[in-house]
Write an enzyme that holds these catalytic residues in place. Sequence first.
Site, PDB file in Angstrom:
ATOM      1  CG  HIS A 208      -8.513 -19.026  22.821  1.00 39.27           C
ATOM      2  ND1 HIS A 208      -9.096 -17.980  22.077  1.00 39.27           N
ATOM      3  CD2 HIS A 208      -8.238 -19.876  21.644  1.00 39.27           C
ATOM      4  CE1 HIS A 208      -9.448 -17.849  20.965  1.00 39.27           C
ATOM      5  NE2 HIS A 208      -8.808 -19.226  20.610  1.00 39.27           N
TER       6      HIS A 208
ATOM      7  CG  HIS B 257     -11.522 -17.756  16.795  1.00 39.84           C
ATOM      8  ND1 HIS B 257     -12.526 -18.773  17.190  1.00 39.84           N
ATOM      9  CD2 HIS B 257     -10.294 -18.423  17.374  1.00 39.84           C
ATOM     10  CE1 HIS B 257     -12.050 -19.857  17.898  1.00 39.84           C
ATOM     11  NE2 HIS B 257     -10.733 -19.771  17.841  1.00 39.84           N
TER      12      HIS B 257
END
Length: 329
Positions: free
Chosen positions: A56, A218
């Site tokens: 991320h 995700h």
Amino acid sequence: MKKIMNDPSSILDEMLDGIAFAYDNLVERLPESNVIHRKTSHNKKVALVSGGGSGHEPAHAGFVGQGMLSAAVCGEVFTSPTPDQILTGIKASDEGQGVFLIIKNYSGDIMNFDMAKELAEMEDIAVDFVVVDDDIAVKDSTYTAGKRGIAGTVFVHKILGAAADEGFSLKEIKQLADQLIPAIKSLGVALGAATVPEVGKPGFELAEDEIEFGVGIHGEPGYRREKIKPSKELAKEMIKKLKDEFQWEKGEKYALLVNGMGATPLMEQFIFMNDVKELLIKEGLELPFKKVGDYMTSIDMQGLSLTLVKLEDDKWLDYLNAPVKTIAW
């Protein structure tokens, strides 16, 4: 799969070494750990620790530094860090006034950060926490009970970081966090999936002319797939959803973040921001704080997210504008 890497199994280790070397004026990697720790002192103030699975970036290591996080604990790609790693981050960050944990709402993160909290308290470190659940796309999703935590987490880092710098106690940080979390809402749209290096293929498939609203960071499912639309139409859809959640009124003040998911050029993010601006101005909202860029990504996902924070206290705007020394803010 084409990626600039060596062995997929060593990606986290090599990435953390690269971060620590490139920004050695700001951060360090704690020995034998996956913790990026700031070099600047908080001078006996409450420490903030966050983290989660890698992939991320720049979240969360990019927000370590004066005015934001004391440490970021990095798990393997899309995998929560272990309790012992989190405990290492807590112990290194504590300066006697306690440690506050900022946790995204994923089952693994909550379980492991909670275990680390209990271990730290056994060593007489005061610890409290907040769970960020800003994603309005779906109520329950893969890896979560309740709403997911996504790009709005970055605003939590910034506002709480400024409050900690101002000298807030652990109890006061907790009170502020509990007021702040309901005022932050986000929604994303994906044009293409992320590829986890050790998996070697995209996490889901979208046709060349398809998009999906509400995909998680995700690759978790969203709420609708359809044919791709112009940026203006994407903005209308997402703002309608956010308006339904906020039930805003004219004259209210909001902070705004257009966040790239990893493979969306800034050119496209700025186009989308321009469309968002026109729609929100028509709604009669004031937008005293704006930001565009990659802040909470999903490796190489094509897409973006839109975050709004209702500025219920003028002090929050001051905190957003407070100077910091970090890699990515």
